[in-house]
Design an enzyme around this catalytic site. Structure first.
Site, PDB file in Angstrom:
ATOM      1  N   TYR A 206       0.843  -1.215   0.000  1.00 42.44           N
ATOM      2  CA  TYR A 206       0.000   0.000   0.000  1.00 42.44           C
ATOM      3  C   TYR A 206       0.873   1.258   0.000  1.00 42.44           C
ATOM      4  O   TYR A 206       0.650   2.177  -0.800  1.00 42.44           O
ATOM      5  CB  TYR A 206      -0.889  -0.055   1.236  1.00 42.44           C
ATOM      6  CG  TYR A 206      -1.780   1.145   1.458  1.00 42.44           C
ATOM      7  CD1 TYR A 206      -2.861   1.409   0.627  1.00 42.44           C
ATOM      8  CD2 TYR A 206      -1.570   1.992   2.555  1.00 42.44           C
ATOM      9  CE1 TYR A 206      -3.699   2.495   0.860  1.00 42.44           C
ATOM     10  CE2 TYR A 206      -2.401   3.073   2.802  1.00 42.44           C
ATOM     11  CZ  TYR A 206      -3.467   3.324   1.948  1.00 42.44           C
ATOM     12  OH  TYR A 206      -4.289   4.397   2.185  1.00 42.44           O
TER      13      TYR A 206
HETATM   14  N1  LIG Z   1      -9.407   5.826   5.943  1.00 41.01           N
HETATM   15  C1  LIG Z   1      -8.141   6.075   6.233  1.00 41.01           C
HETATM   16  O1  LIG Z   1      -7.688   5.911   7.359  1.00 41.01           O
HETATM   17  C2  LIG Z   1      -7.207   6.587   5.150  1.00 41.01           C
HETATM   18  C3  LIG Z   1      -5.936   7.039   5.548  1.00 41.01           C
HETATM   19  C4  LIG Z   1      -5.064   7.501   4.574  1.00 41.01           C
HETATM   20  C5  LIG Z   1      -5.431   7.505   3.255  1.00 41.01           C
HETATM   21  N2  LIG Z   1      -6.658   7.065   2.891  1.00 41.01           N
HETATM   22  C6  LIG Z   1      -6.986   7.084   1.459  1.00 41.01           C
HETATM   23  O2  LIG Z   1      -8.198   7.786   1.281  1.00 41.01           O
HETATM   24  C7  LIG Z   1      -8.896   7.274   0.154  1.00 41.01           C
HETATM   25  C8  LIG Z   1     -10.348   6.984   0.538  1.00 41.01           C
HETATM   26  O3  LIG Z   1     -10.353   6.022   1.567  1.00 41.01           O
HETATM   27  P1  LIG Z   1     -11.656   5.658   2.426  1.00 41.01           P
HETATM   28  O4  LIG Z   1     -11.194   5.498   3.807  1.00 41.01           O
HETATM   29  O5  LIG Z   1     -12.764   6.573   2.113  1.00 41.01           O
HETATM   30  O6  LIG Z   1     -11.948   4.192   1.844  1.00 41.01           O
HETATM   31  P2  LIG Z   1     -13.308   3.370   1.655  1.00 41.01           P
HETATM   32  O7  LIG Z   1     -14.366   3.878   2.567  1.00 41.01           O
HETATM   33  O8  LIG Z   1     -12.908   1.938   1.715  1.00 41.01           O
HETATM   34  O9  LIG Z   1     -13.718   3.741   0.160  1.00 41.01           O
HETATM   35  C9  LIG Z   1     -12.925   3.301  -0.919  1.00 41.01           C
HETATM   36  C10 LIG Z   1     -13.569   3.722  -2.211  1.00 41.01           C
HETATM   37  O10 LIG Z   1     -12.759   3.265  -3.301  1.00 41.01           O
HETATM   38  C11 LIG Z   1     -13.613   2.645  -4.239  1.00 41.01           C
HETATM   39  N3  LIG Z   1     -12.863   1.627  -4.977  1.00 41.01           N
HETATM   40  C12 LIG Z   1     -12.167   0.593  -4.478  1.00 41.01           C
HETATM   41  N4  LIG Z   1     -11.622  -0.121  -5.495  1.00 41.01           N
HETATM   42  C13 LIG Z   1     -11.999   0.470  -6.640  1.00 41.01           C
HETATM   43  C14 LIG Z   1     -11.770   0.230  -8.021  1.00 41.01           C
HETATM   44  N5  LIG Z   1     -11.021  -0.791  -8.466  1.00 41.01           N
HETATM   45  N6  LIG Z   1     -12.321   1.069  -8.925  1.00 41.01           N
HETATM   46  C15 LIG Z   1     -13.088   2.089  -8.515  1.00 41.01           C
HETATM   47  N7  LIG Z   1     -13.324   2.392  -7.226  1.00 41.01           N
HETATM   48  C16 LIG Z   1     -12.796   1.588  -6.308  1.00 41.01           C
HETATM   49  C17 LIG Z   1     -14.749   2.053  -3.434  1.00 41.01           C
HETATM   50  O11 LIG Z   1     -15.881   1.839  -4.265  1.00 41.01           O
HETATM   51  P3  LIG Z   1     -17.063   0.798  -3.883  1.00 41.01           P
HETATM   52  O12 LIG Z   1     -17.249   0.840  -2.390  1.00 41.01           O
HETATM   53  O13 LIG Z   1     -18.238   1.339  -4.654  1.00 41.01           O
HETATM   54  O14 LIG Z   1     -16.622  -0.526  -4.367  1.00 41.01           O
HETATM   55  C18 LIG Z   1     -14.972   3.150  -2.397  1.00 41.01           C
HETATM   56  O15 LIG Z   1     -15.796   4.159  -2.931  1.00 41.01           O
HETATM   57  C19 LIG Z   1      -8.116   6.037  -0.314  1.00 41.01           C
HETATM   58  O16 LIG Z   1      -7.318   6.377  -1.431  1.00 41.01           O
HETATM   59  C20 LIG Z   1      -7.234   5.699   0.876  1.00 41.01           C
HETATM   60  O17 LIG Z   1      -6.036   5.055   0.491  1.00 41.01           O
HETATM   61  C21 LIG Z   1      -7.568   6.612   3.811  1.00 41.01           C
END
Ligand SMILES: NC(=O)c1ccc[n+]([C@@H]2O[C@H](COP(=O)([O-])OP(=O)(O)OC[C@H]3O[C@@H](n4cnc5c(N)ncnc54)[C@H](OP(=O)(O)O)[C@@H]3O)[C@@H](O)[C@H]2O)c1
Length: 245
Positions: free
Chosen positions: A154
Site C-alpha cells: 500500500y
Molecule cells: N481511511 C483512512 O484511514 C485513510 C488514511 C489515509 C489515506 N486514505 C486514502 O483515502 C482514500 C479513501 O479512503 P476511504 O477510507 O474513504 O476508503 P473506503 O471507505 O474503503 O472507500 C474506498 C472507495 O474506493 C472505491 N474503490 C475501491 N476499489 C476500486 C476500483 N477498483 N475502482 C473504482 N473504485 C474503487 C470504493 O468503491 P465501492 O465501495 O463502490 O466498491 C470506495 O468508494 C483512499 O485512497 C485511501 O487510500 C484513507
C-alpha cells in the site's frame, strides 16, 4: 441542457467514507458533483440523494478506476450532464495489508492496479479535460512517511501516487490547474476500521497530538480548500493527520 456556468466536480470513490463526505461538501459549496462508485451503487445513490436534498446537483457513475474506457465515460457524463469538469478528486483506493514476506503477488498486483494505474488513468484524463482554473486532488496516506510493518504494498502504491502528483503539477504549467495530494492519517472509514479490534483502533487514535481518529469531514475540509480558494497551493502533498509524526 448542460449547466455551463456551474463548477463541476468528479469524485472517485464517492461511495466510500472519505469520498462521500467530500461529495457532500463540494455539493454544499455549489459544485455539481459526479459521484463515482465501483461495487456499491447503493452508497453512491445515497450520496447523490443527500446532495440533492441539500439543494445541490449530483449524478452517480459506476466503473473500475483502472479501466480507461470506463473512466473516460465518467468524464463524458460530466460533460454531457453538467457541461465540463473543473475539479477531480480521486479518492478510490484499496488497502490490503500483509507483511512483505507473506503477501501473495496477486494481491500486490491488485493494489498497484487500483491505486497506481487507477491514479494514472484518472490523472491522465483530468490533465486532458479539466478546464483552466481547475484542480486535481489525489489521495496518498500519512503511512508514506512511516515505516509501518504490513503496509509495504500500500505504501509503495501511494509513494507512486505522490510522484505522479508532483510531476503532473509541473507538466500543467501555464494551465492554471493545481495538482495536489492529500495524505490523511487514520480516518474513521471502513478502509481503516475493517479488521481492527476496538483496542487497536483506540491505540492508533491516541498516537497523534489530538488524541482521536480523523473524520471524513476533517478530510473534506482540506479538499474543499484545495478545490476552492487554495489556488496558491500547487504540487504539494498535504498531510492531514492531526499532527501525527
Ligand atoms: N481511511 C483512512 O484511514 C485513510 C488514511 C489515509 C489515506 N486514505 C486514502 O483515502 C482514500 C479513501 O479512503 P476511504 O477510507 O474513504 O476508503 P473506503 O471507505 O474503503 O472507500 C474506498 C472507495 O474506493 C472505491 N474503490 C475501491 N476499489 C476500486 C476500483 N477498483 N475502482 C473504482 N473504485 C474503487 C470504493 O468503491 P465501492 O465501495 O463502490 O466498491 C470506495 O468508494 C483512499 O485512497 C485511501 O487510500 C484513507
Amino acid at each position: 441542457m448542460p449547466h455551463t456556468l456551474e463548477r463541476v466536480a468528479l469524485v472517485t470513490g464517492g461511495s466510500g467514507g472519505i469520498g462521500r463526505a467530500i461529495s457532500e461538501r463540494l455539493g454544499q459549496d455549489g459544485f455539481s458533483v459526479v459521484v463515482h462508485y465501483a461495487g456499491n451503487r447503493g452508497r453512491a445513490d445515497d450520496t447523490v440523494e443527500a446532495i440533492v436534498a441539500a439543494g445541490g446537483q449530483a449524478i452517480a457513475f459506476g466503473g473500475d478506476v483502472a479501466d480507461d474506457v470506463a473512466m473516460a465515460g465518467m468524464f463524458a457524463l460530466a460533460e454531457q450532464t453538467f457541461g465540463g469538469a473543473d475539479v477531480v478528486v480521486h479518492t478510490a483506493g484499496i488497502m490490503p495489508l500483509a507483511p512483505i514476506a507473506e503477501m501473495d503477488l496477486e494481491t500486490f498486483d491488485r493494489v498497484q492496479r487500483t491505486n497506481v494505474r487507477g491514479t494514472f488513468i484518472v490523472d491522465q484524463l483530468a490533465a486532458r479535460r479539466v478546464r483552466d482554473g481547475g484542480a486535481i486532488i489525489n489521495f496518498s496516506t500519512s503511512i508514506t512517511r512511516l515505516q509501518t510493518p504490513s503496509y509495504g504494498a500500500y505504501a509503495a502504491s501511494k509513494g507512486a501516487v505522490e510522484a505522479l502528483t508532483l510531476i503532473l503539477a509541473r507538466e500543467l504549467a501555464g494551465r492554471d490547474v493545481t495538482v495536489n495530494a492529500v495524505a490523511p492519517g487514520p480516518t474513521a472509514t471502513p478502509l481503516f476500521l475493517d479488521g481492527k479490534s476496538d483496542e487497536l483502533v483506540a491505540q492508533i487514535a491516541s498516537r497523534n497530538p489530538m488524541g482521536r481518529l480523523g473524520t471524513p469531514n476533517d478530510i473534506a475540509e482540506v479538499v474543499a480548500f484545495l478545490a476552492g480558494p487554495g489556488r496558491w497551493v500547487n504540487g504539494q502533498v498535504l498531510f492531514a493527520n492531526g499532527g501525527a509524526a
